[in-house]
Enzyme design. Structure first.
Site, PDB file in Angstrom:
ATOM      1  N   TYR A  38       2.834  -6.786 121.258  1.00 25.68           N
ATOM      2  CA  TYR A  38       1.906  -8.147 121.459  1.00 25.68           C
ATOM      3  C   TYR A  38       2.252  -8.787 123.080  1.00 25.68           C
ATOM      4  O   TYR A  38       1.380  -8.895 123.616  1.00 25.68           O
ATOM      5  CB  TYR A  38       2.530  -9.295 120.552  1.00 25.68           C
ATOM      6  CG  TYR A  38       1.860 -10.788 120.785  1.00 25.68           C
ATOM      7  CD1 TYR A  38       0.706 -10.896 120.735  1.00 25.68           C
ATOM      8  CD2 TYR A  38       2.954 -11.531 120.933  1.00 25.68           C
ATOM      9  CE1 TYR A  38       0.006 -12.083 121.027  1.00 25.68           C
ATOM     10  CE2 TYR A  38       2.384 -12.993 121.142  1.00 25.68           C
ATOM     11  CZ  TYR A  38       0.922 -13.253 121.117  1.00 25.68           C
ATOM     12  OH  TYR A  38       0.548 -14.608 121.428  1.00 25.68           O
TER      13      TYR A  38
ATOM     14  N   ARG B 254      14.869 -20.934 119.276  1.00 25.44           N
ATOM     15  CA  ARG B 254      13.576 -21.143 120.085  1.00 25.44           C
ATOM     16  C   ARG B 254      13.044 -22.456 120.426  1.00 25.44           C
ATOM     17  O   ARG B 254      13.771 -23.493 120.058  1.00 25.44           O
ATOM     18  CB  ARG B 254      12.400 -20.834 119.004  1.00 25.44           C
ATOM     19  CG  ARG B 254      12.420 -19.275 118.394  1.00 25.44           C
ATOM     20  CD  ARG B 254      11.703 -18.221 119.612  1.00 25.44           C
ATOM     21  NE  ARG B 254      11.954 -16.916 119.254  1.00 25.44           N
ATOM     22  CZ  ARG B 254      12.709 -16.103 119.224  1.00 25.44           C
ATOM     23  NH1 ARG B 254      14.221 -16.403 119.872  1.00 25.44           N
ATOM     24  NH2 ARG B 254      12.924 -14.863 118.711  1.00 25.44           N
TER      25      ARG B 254
END
Ligand code: UDP
Length: 329
Positions: A141, A221
């Protein structure tokens, strides 16, 4: 000003469409509805069910609607799937973008804001990540998004098309109206999956990996509210129209939260205990991704208005409570 939003029926594209319309811009959406939902597209937008691979049809739409700027979201975005079906990702993301750029060249549309990703960086040692760091994707991706960025760069040189590529960190949350939000099928993103537990759609949340080199062993994250993210697209678009030069910008809130911290925040927001189970690491997941968004702040004059993860989760919670099971197709 008239904006073409590709992928406008998806999570991020539908929020861009809504917020652009609310600001008084004219918006045309194209989406092939392969992963998006017609119900998510604001009724005020002109909608074409169209695929970005159909270059001639795109050129016709760009000319007919007299488009000034393209905001390009149409892409596949599942990291896990990209590892098992890499060619599907190259075909859709890379070939699709080539087709879109060709139609822009043909119709002489000069500006494009492009949806890129922190996945282009891969596993990096130095945090926060600035745009100077050399990209090194660890999954297909990210590799396709990097290829799309490169394609923009060379096309801009040859055909005088200006682009801004926005490298998103972890986008989450929903529009404050709760009318649109994140709804993927299958869902793979952490926050909507966590919320499936208090919604009684899932028994427990799986924590993928508990021995990462982070303070509590789970991945870290940088979560950014969808409305902050779209605000940056609008600023990028204005920057380009005012003659800003093609460039790449990170978009994150600048703080890292571990998977366990996000689960705790979701427990606080929903006022429920969320059952967890520890599982193996997911292929291609870097341990830690935190953005430096100073460049976007300095050049685009963008600011983060919703830095608290509790606010991000609470907007997602409001959406999911009113859209149990997501949108209908
Ligand atoms: N994650 C998890 N359980 C899930 C989904 C995600 O532990 O059911 C973790 C995932 O491994 C990553 C983080 O949550 O470390 C964020 O994943 P997400 O898919 O939301 O975004 P990504 O960072 O992959 O773009």
């Amino acid at each position: 000003m008239h904006i073409l939003v590709t992928g406008g029926a998806g999570y991020i594209g539908s929020h861009a469409t809504r917020m652009l319309l609310d600001l008084g811009y004219q918006v045309t959406v194209i989406d092939n509805l392969s992963t998006g939902y017609k119900d998510a597209v604001d009724k005020r937008a002109t909608f074409y069910e169209e695929d970005i691979h159909h270059t001639e049809n795109l050129t016709t739409i760009l000319r007919k609607e007299q488009i000034d700027v393209v905001i390009h979201f149409a892409a596949f975005s599942l990291v896990g799937e990209s590892m098992t079906k890499p060619l599907k990702y190259y075909e859709n993301n890379v070939s699709g973008t080539a087709s879109l750029l060709k139609s822009m060249v043909d119709a002489q549309v000069k500006n494009i804001v492009f949806s890129s990703t922190a996945a282009v960086y891969g596993d990096q040692k130095v945090m926060p990540i600035t745009e100077e760091i050399l990209p090194n994707p660890t999954n297909t991706y990210g590799a396709t998004k990097l290829a799309m960025e490169e394609m923009m760069k060379w096309t801009s040189i040859a055909h005088n098309i200006n682009y801004v590529s926005l490298r998103y960190f972890n986008v989450a949350g929903a529009h404050h109206s709760s009318e649109i939000g994140e709804s993927h099928n299958p869902e793979t993103h952490l926050i909507p999956i966590i919320l499936q537990v208090p919604l009684k759609e899932r028994d427990a949340i799986s924590i993928f990996g508990t021995d990462y080199d982070t303070f509590d062993g789970t991945c870290i994250r940088d979560y950014i509210h969808i409305e902050d993210l779209i605000d940056a697209h609008i600023k990028a678009m204005i920057y380009l129209v005012n003659g800003g030069k093609s460039d790449v910008f990170n978009l994150g809130s600048g703080s890292g939260y571990s998977v366990r911290q996000i689960i705790e925040a979701a427990e606080f927001v929903t006022n429920q205990t969320i059952k967890t189970k520890e599982e193996a690491k997911r292929a291609g997941d870097p341990a830690k991704l935190i953005a430096s968004s100073d460049k976007a702040k300095n050049i685009l004059k963008w600011e983060v208005k919703h830095p608290k993860v509790e606010d991000i989760i609470s907007s997602a919670w409001a959406f999911h409570q009113s859209h149990k099971g997501g949108f209908s197709q």
